[in-house]
Design an enzyme around this catalytic site. Structure first.
Site, PDB file in Angstrom:
ATOM      1  N   GLU A 286      89.209   6.588  32.087  1.00  0.00           N
ATOM      2  CA  GLU A 286      90.239   7.289  32.305  1.00  0.00           C
ATOM      3  C   GLU A 286      90.073   8.416  33.304  1.00  0.00           C
ATOM      4  O   GLU A 286      90.805   9.013  33.015  1.00  0.00           O
ATOM      5  CB  GLU A 286      91.480   6.784  30.811  1.00  0.00           C
ATOM      6  CG  GLU A 286      91.546   6.160  30.671  1.00  0.00           C
ATOM      7  CD  GLU A 286      92.415   5.858  29.721  1.00  0.00           C
ATOM      8  OE1 GLU A 286      93.405   4.880  29.236  1.00  0.00           O
ATOM      9  OE2 GLU A 286      93.067   6.994  28.698  1.00  0.00           O
TER      10      GLU A 286
ATOM     11  N   GLU B  19      93.057  -1.953  28.946  1.00  0.00           N
ATOM     12  CA  GLU B  19      93.873  -1.296  27.837  1.00  0.00           C
ATOM     13  C   GLU B  19      95.094  -1.932  27.810  1.00  0.00           C
ATOM     14  O   GLU B  19      95.696  -1.665  29.350  1.00  0.00           O
ATOM     15  CB  GLU B  19      93.621   0.348  27.964  1.00  0.00           C
ATOM     16  CG  GLU B  19      91.903   0.785  27.164  1.00  0.00           C
ATOM     17  CD  GLU B  19      91.515   2.555  27.000  1.00  0.00           C
ATOM     18  OE1 GLU B  19      93.274   2.229  27.033  1.00  0.00           O
ATOM     19  OE2 GLU B  19      90.991   2.758  26.871  1.00  0.00           O
TER      20      GLU B  19
END
Length: 681
Positions: free
Chosen positions: A162, A319
C-alpha cells in the site's frame, strides 16, 4: 498474467494449465505459534485457498539487527504452503522499517508540512526519498530475492505494501532535495519554472534552485502550481521506489511477475495509479467499503476504475474485508450475502483473484478487531462457512479466468490531475468533491441499467459512443484537441461545471469559461456562481441543482438548451446545453444534479448516442449487469443491488452461478449474484 501466475500452482493431467481464479489472503504466520500453522493449511484446503501474501510486515523478524538474518521460519512457511498447494505472493517486507533501523537512522522518518516528525510505533514510517532508507530496503529485497529465487511456492513478488497509504506527502530536507531534482527534470530552467508557477505573483520569483522548498506550512495559501507539482512529485517519488525494488527483483528473478497493491478508493487520491499501471506486471488493488449510503455504487465504481487502470485486462483483488474493519468510527459487520456479493462484484469488473485482509484474525495489535477469513470464533462460525462457500463459487467460475471486461458503450473519464487541481485551496468553493461528482454519474447510469466503463485519460476514448468527463478541470491543449476530435468523429461528450478551466500548469485558459472546451461546447461563462451549503436552484425540467451554477451565454449555432434555470441568480438562462459537433455532440451540465437528477437527464443525453440498457426495464436500478469475454465464453454477471429478491426475465444463456425460475428467468436472492454464459468461446 494472473491466469499464468495461478497456473503455476497446479496443472492438468496432461500438463496443460488449468483455468482458475485466485482465492486467499494476507497470511501472517509470524503472529502465531508453529502449532497453529498446520491448522492454517488444513483450513486453507477446506476453504479452497490457493494463494496467500506472506511477509508483508516481517522486516523486524527477518532482519533482527543490521547484520543478523533469520529466514528459517519463512523457509518453513514457504515449504508448508507449497506442500499444501498454496502459492505465495511474497512481499519484499519493506513496508515497515524495524526499530533498530529507525533508532540508528532517525533521518529516514517522514516530516509533516509543520516540521513535525512522524515517529515509529505504527507503520510506513519512512521517507520515499530517503537514500538511507532506500539502501537498507534494497539490501533486504536482494536478500529475499536471492534466497527464494527458485522456490516452487513463489508465484509473484509483492513490492512493499500500500505504497503511500500513510507517507505519501513528506516535507523533509530529503524531500526538498528530491523535489528540486524533479523540478529540474520537468522544467530544465528556472525561467520555465517561474513561468509555470506564476511567481510574478506575491514576489515569489526564484533566482536559485536551492531556494525552492516543498509547500510547507505558510502564512497564507502556498503557490497553487507548487502544490500541484508537489502532488505530482510525491506520486512519482513512490513510483520511483516501486521501480527501485522491481529492478532488483527482475535482476534476480526475471521470470517471477512483480506487483504492488494499489488502493483505488475515494480517500486515497495521492497516488496517480493510472500513471503507475505500466510499472507492474499485473494490477493489484485493495478496497474497503466505507459507509456512505452508496456503498454498493462506490464498490462497483472503484472495481470498474481498477479495470480501467488495468486497460480492461484481468487484475488481482489483493485485499478487502470479510466483515467489519477496525478503522472507522463505527465498524459494522457485513450482513448475510454481502461477503460474496462484494467479492463477486470485483470479479465481475475483472478481478481474477479474490483475497482478503487477512487469513487469521489477529489476537493482538491495532488490527485485532479487523475481520479475517478465520475469525476469533474459529472455523465453527458463520463467517468461515461463508468463506468456504465463496471458495466453492470461485471454483465454479474458473472458466471466467483470463477473460477481459467487454467494453461498454458509455465511458466515464477519471483524471487524477483534475482531482488534485480541482480541490485545491483558493477556489470558488471548498465544497467541490471530484470523486463524488464522478460517482453521481455512475450511480445514475446504474439506476438506468446502463453499463459504463470508468476509464483514464490514456485510454482509447473512441471505443465509447458516449464519454462523460465530470469536473475535467485540468485540460492541456492536446487533451482538448483529443476531445474535440472525439466529438467531431461521432462521439458524444458530456462534461460539467468547473471543466476545461486550467492548463497543465494550473493557468487559466483566458477568454471565458469553460476555457479549453469553450468552442467545442458553444457556450461562454463570464463568472462562476457557486452555491453556499444548503442552497439550491430549480431547473425547468423539475430537477434541483446544488453546489454550483453558471451564467451561460450560448455562442455557437447548433447549440440547444436542454434545461434552464427556473430560480436562482441565473433564472431564465441555460443550465444544460448540447452542441452538435461534426457527426457527434458536446453537452455541458452547469450544476450538481446528484444521482437522482442525472438519472432524469441522462435519457436525453443517451438518445443521440443510441445507448440503451441491456436489462429488462423491470429491474433497472435493482440489478447491475457487467460482461466479461474470453476463451471460456461471454459471461454476464448480474448483481442484486437490493435487500429483496429480484427476478430477471428474458435472458438466454447457461447459468454458471445462481438459480433459475420455472420460466427460464434468473432468480436473484437478496444481495445475490448470478453469472450466465451467454455464448461459447
Amino acid at each position: 498474467m494472473i491466469s499464468t501466475l495461478l497456473s503455476r500452482l497446479q496443472d492438468g493431467a496432461d500438463g496443460a494449465p488449468v483455468p482458475r481464479l485466485g482465492f486467499g489472503a494476507d497470511y501472517n504466520p509470524e503472529q502465531w505459534p508453529r502449532e497453529v500453522w498446520e491448522e492454517d493449511v488444513r483450513l486453507m484446503r477446506e476453504a479452497g485457498v490457493n494463494i496467500v501474501s506472506v511477509g508483508i510486515f516481517s522486516w523486524a523478524r527477518l532482519q533482527p539487527g543490521p547484520d543478523v538474518w533469520d529466514f528459517a521460519w519463512l523457509d518453513d512457511v514457504m515449504d508448508l504452503l507449497h506442500r499444501n498447494g498454496v502459492g505465495v505472493d511474497l512481499a519484499t517486507a519493506t513496508a515497515s522499517p524495524p526499530p533498530w533501523l529507525t533508532t540508528a537512522h532517525p533521518e529516514i522518518l517522514p516530516v509533516t508540512d509543520r516540521g513535525e516528525t512522524l515517529w515509529p510505533g505504527a507503520r510506513q514510517h519512512w521517507r520515499p526519498t530517503s537514500p538511507v532508507f532506500r539502501e537498507h530496503a534494497l539490501r533486504l529485497v536482494r536478500e529475499m530475492a536471492t534466497r527464494y529465487a527458485g522456490h516452487p511456492a513463489l508465484v509473484a513478488w509483492h513490492v512493499n505494501n500500500e505504497l503511500g497509504c500513510h507517507n505519501v506527502y513528506d516535507f523533509s530536507d530529503d524531500a526538498a532535495r528530491a523535489f528540486r531534482d524533479w523540478l529540474r527534470a520537468r522544467y530544465t530552467t528556472l525561467d520555465a519554472l517561474n513561468h509555470a508557477w506564476g511567481t510574478a505573483f506575491w514576489s515569489q520569483r526564484y533566482s536559485d534552485w536551492e531556494q525552492i522548498l516543498p509547500p510547507r506550512l505558510a502564512a497564507s495559501h502556498p503557490n497553487p502550481t507548487q502544490q500541484l507539482d508537489f502532488k505530482r512529485f510525491s506520486s512519482d517519488a513512490l513510483k520511483d521506489h516501486l521501480r527501485a525494488e522491481r529492478r532488483v527483483l527482475r535482476e534476480l528473478t526475471p521470470d517471477v511477475p512483480v506487483t504492488t497493491n494499489f488502493m483505488v478508493m475515494p480517500g486515497t487520491k495521492g497516488m496517480n495509479y493510472a500513471d503507475w499501471a505500466d510499472e507492474v506486471d499485473f494490477v493489484a488493488n485493495d478496497h474497503y467499503v466505507v459507509p456512505s449510503g452508496r456503498e454498493r455504487d462506490e464498490l462497483s465504481f472503484s472495481a470498474n476504475l481498477t479495470s480501467g487502470i488495468a486497460g480492461g485486462r484481468p487484475w488481482f483483488l489483493m485485499e478487502h474485508s470479510t466483515s467489519a474493519v477496525n478503522w472507522q468510527p463505527v465498524n459494522l459487520a457485513k450482513r448475510p450475502g454481502e461477503l460474496a456479493r462484494d467479492s463477486l462484484t470485483h470479479v465481475a469488473h475483472g478481478a481474477d483473484a479474490v483475497c482478503f485482509f487477512q487469513w487469521r484474525q489477529s489476537a493482538a495489535g491495532a488490527e485485532k478487531y479487523h475481520s479475517a477469513m478465520v475469525p476469533h470464533a474459529g472455523a465453527d462460525s458463520d463467517l468461515f462457512r461463508a468463506v468456504t462457500a465463496l471458495g466453492d463459487t470461485l471454483k465454479a467460475l474458473a472458466p471466467v479466468a483470463g477473460s477481459e471486461r467487454e467494453p461498454a458503450e458509455v465511458g466515464i473519464l477519471f483524471d487524477w490531475e483534475s482531482w488534485w487541481a480541482s480541490e485545491q485551496d483558493s477556489h470558488p468553493t471548498s465544497l467541490l468533491d471530484y470523486h463524488r461528482e464522478a460517482l453521481d454519474w455512475y450511480s445514475a447510469l446504474l439506476s438506468l441499467g446502463v453499463r459504463a466503463d470508468v476509464v483514464t485519460t490514456g485510454a482509447d476514448l473512441s471505443r465509447h459512443r458516449m464519454l462523460i468527463a465530470p469536473v475535467l478541470h485540468l485540460v492541456p491543449a492536446e487533451l482538448a484537441k483529443d476531445l474535440t476530435r472525439y466529438a467531431e468523429q461521432g462521439g458524444h461528450l458530456v462534461t460539467t461545471y468547473f471543466s476545461g478551466v486550467v492548463d497543465e500548469n494550473d493557468h487559466i485558459w483566458l477568454g471565458g469559461y469553460p476555457g479549453a472546451l469553450r468552442d467545442l461546447l458553444g457556450i461562454r461563462v463570464e463568472e462562476f456562481g457557486p452555491l453556499p451549503a444548503g442552497q439550491s436552484v430549480e431547473l425547468d425540467d423539475a430537477s434541483t441543482g446544488t453546489l454550483w451554477t453558471d451564467h451561460i451565454t450560448v455562442t455557437a449555432p447548433r447549440t440547444e438548451v436542454l434545461a434552464g434555470y427556473r430560480t436562482g441568480p441565473h433564472a431564465g438562462r441555460p443550465a444544460v446545453t448540447r452542441r452538435a459537433a461534426g457527426s457527434g455532440s458536446a453537452a455541458y451540465v452547469s450544476t450538481r444534479l446528484g444521482a437522482e437528477g442525472l438519472a432524469s437527464l441522462l435519457p436525453r443525453l443517451l438518445e443521440p448516442a443510441g445507448v440503451t440498457s441491456e436489462l429488462p426495464a423491470a429491474v433497472h436500478g435493482s440489478v447491475e449487469a457487467t460482461v466479461r469475454r474470453g476463451p471460456g465464453g461471454r459471461f454476464l454477471f448480474l448483481v442484486n443491488r437490493t435487500d429483496e429478491a429480484v427476478t430477471v426475465p428474458g435472458l438466454a444463456g447457461e447459468v454458471v452461478v445462481g438459480a433459475t425460475g420455472g420460466d427460464g428467468s434468473v432468480v436473484l436472492g437478496p444481495r445475490d449474484v448470478a453469472v450466465l454464459r451467454t455464448s461459447a468461446a
